[in-house]
Enzyme design. Sequence first.
Site, PDB file in Angstrom:
ATOM      1  N   SER A  14       0.824  -1.216   0.000  1.00 31.26           N
ATOM      2  CA  SER A  14       0.000   0.000   0.000  1.00 31.26           C
ATOM      3  C   SER A  14       0.856   1.263   0.000  1.00 31.26           C
ATOM      4  O   SER A  14       1.838   1.371   0.733  1.00 31.26           O
ATOM      5  CB  SER A  14      -0.914   0.014   1.224  1.00 31.26           C
ATOM      6  N   SER A  16      -0.570   4.117   0.728  1.00 29.13           N
ATOM      7  CA  SER A  16      -1.274   5.068   1.600  1.00 29.13           C
ATOM      8  C   SER A  16      -0.439   5.525   2.800  1.00 29.13           C
ATOM      9  O   SER A  16      -0.445   6.727   3.111  1.00 29.13           O
ATOM     10  CB  SER A  16      -2.590   4.459   2.080  1.00 29.13           C
ATOM     11  N   LYS A  65     -13.972  -4.116   2.104  1.00 34.05           N
ATOM     12  CA  LYS A  65     -14.795  -2.924   1.866  1.00 34.05           C
ATOM     13  C   LYS A  65     -16.303  -3.144   2.077  1.00 34.05           C
ATOM     14  O   LYS A  65     -17.015  -2.235   2.475  1.00 34.05           O
ATOM     15  CB  LYS A  65     -14.577  -2.413   0.434  1.00 34.05           C
ATOM     16  N   ASN A  86     -14.756   2.755   2.078  1.00 33.61           N
ATOM     17  CA  ASN A  86     -13.285   2.772   2.032  1.00 33.61           C
ATOM     18  C   ASN A  86     -12.699   3.694   3.100  1.00 33.61           C
ATOM     19  O   ASN A  86     -11.487   3.790   3.234  1.00 33.61           O
ATOM     20  CB  ASN A  86     -12.768   3.171   0.643  1.00 33.61           C
ATOM     21  N   ASP A 101     -13.965   6.709  -3.077  1.00 29.13           N
ATOM     22  CA  ASP A 101     -13.413   6.222  -4.351  1.00 29.13           C
ATOM     23  C   ASP A 101     -14.035   6.909  -5.572  1.00 29.13           C
ATOM     24  O   ASP A 101     -13.325   7.396  -6.447  1.00 29.13           O
ATOM     25  CB  ASP A 101     -13.617   4.706  -4.483  1.00 29.13           C
ATOM     26  N   ALA A 128     -17.135  -4.133 -14.353  1.00 21.14           N
ATOM     27  CA  ALA A 128     -18.327  -4.076 -13.499  1.00 21.14           C
ATOM     28  C   ALA A 128     -18.029  -4.632 -12.106  1.00 21.14           C
ATOM     29  O   ALA A 128     -18.893  -5.223 -11.463  1.00 21.14           O
ATOM     30  CB  ALA A 128     -19.473  -4.827 -14.165  1.00 21.14           C
ATOM     31  N   GLY A 130     -15.829  -3.882  -8.191  1.00 22.70           N
ATOM     32  CA  GLY A 130     -15.958  -2.921  -7.097  1.00 22.70           C
ATOM     33  C   GLY A 130     -15.584  -1.499  -7.496  1.00 22.70           C
ATOM     34  O   GLY A 130     -16.298  -0.545  -7.142  1.00 22.70           O
ATOM     35  N   ASN A 151     -18.772  -5.013 -20.060  1.00 17.10           N
ATOM     36  CA  ASN A 151     -18.004  -5.935 -19.225  1.00 17.10           C
ATOM     37  C   ASN A 151     -17.913  -7.285 -19.918  1.00 17.10           C
ATOM     38  O   ASN A 151     -18.809  -7.658 -20.676  1.00 17.10           O
ATOM     39  CB  ASN A 151     -18.697  -6.091 -17.858  1.00 17.10           C
ATOM     40  N   ARG A 152     -16.814  -7.993 -19.665  1.00 19.61           N
ATOM     41  CA  ARG A 152     -16.654  -9.354 -20.210  1.00 19.61           C
ATOM     42  C   ARG A 152     -17.885 -10.195 -19.858  1.00 19.61           C
ATOM     43  O   ARG A 152     -18.448 -10.865 -20.694  1.00 19.61           O
ATOM     44  CB  ARG A 152     -15.372  -9.959 -19.631  1.00 19.61           C
ATOM     45  N   SER A 155     -23.804  -9.908 -17.746  1.00 17.57           N
ATOM     46  CA  SER A 155     -24.832  -9.921 -16.689  1.00 17.57           C
ATOM     47  C   SER A 155     -24.436  -9.014 -15.523  1.00 17.57           C
ATOM     48  O   SER A 155     -25.295  -8.410 -14.877  1.00 17.57           O
ATOM     49  CB  SER A 155     -25.056 -11.355 -16.199  1.00 17.57           C
TER      50      SER A 155
END
Length: 277
Positions: A14, A16, A65, A86, A101, A128, A130, A151-152, A155
């Site tokens: 990270s 952060s 999350k 987050n 985010d 599609a 998070g 998206n792949r 659905s």
Amino acid sequence: MGIYGVMGYPIGHSMSPIMHNREFEALGLSNHYAAFNVQPSQLKTAIEGVRALHIKGLNVTIPHKVAVMEYLDEIDDEAQLIGAVNTIKNEDGRLIGSNTDGQGYLRSLLPLLKQRELNRKKILVIGAGGASRAIVTSLARHGVEQLDITNRTVSKADKLVEHVKRFVPSTSAELSDAEKNLSNYDIIVNTTSVGMSPHINEVPINIDNVKEGAIVSDLIYNPLTTKFMQKARDKGAITDNGVGMFVYQGALSFEKWTGIEPSIERMTETVLKKLGG
Ligand code: ATR
């Protein structure tokens, strides 16, 4: 003196801690930001620890999350709509969850938009998962002209479209159809991990039909310029990597915790240095 940190699993790489600690130091705040490696089975106990130790604020990352939400006292509207948290603020023992985010992405986009308003933009989001859900929720709440999702697994895009349709016009598309219709869009965002190191020669979709002057964002920051961005640039698009979203989501958390606006420039510099850019 306040203790802050990020909770994730694994948390090793990270950026952060260095970003927030440098900012605390530069602003003369005697706070410290730590990285907490919390196994999923220990999440509840970790949050009890936050209360017992009076930890003042946390960032929460993968895989906690969504799971963390049930242990908090309050969750703000944006985080509820995103369905993930987050950022946690400890307000005198009350743990309040939020999500910076999506707003972080919006903020990172604004300098590129100049006078051209976001409300009039047609946007395509690739992915599609998070990260996509956070971004499409914030874009939808802000208001845009059209917000399409590809998206792949279509659905999953369909589910997100159902989620944002109450705010803005939105449709889902197969990756191949989105590729054909790329010239319709003013802003195209890749939220998938396709193209991330070490798979730097992969692209999420073929970007050749992008409109000249369109904004093409990639949430990836390793590498700083993905193949997707390079190809978009070759077609005359304006490109943007994931450093901006990362910095702004952190800056918005920092501001929630301290009430102080941190320096975006300094935070960006810290992150780029860490990334070796
Ligand atoms: P994050 O939380 O970072 O968004 P995620 O929830 O795992 O991560 O979502 C990953 C996204 O990248 C998904 O949209 C995924 O597509 P699927 O829903 O079809 O799995 C997409 N993705 C990941 N690897 C991909 C690949 N090789 N090709 C196309 N899409 C990919």
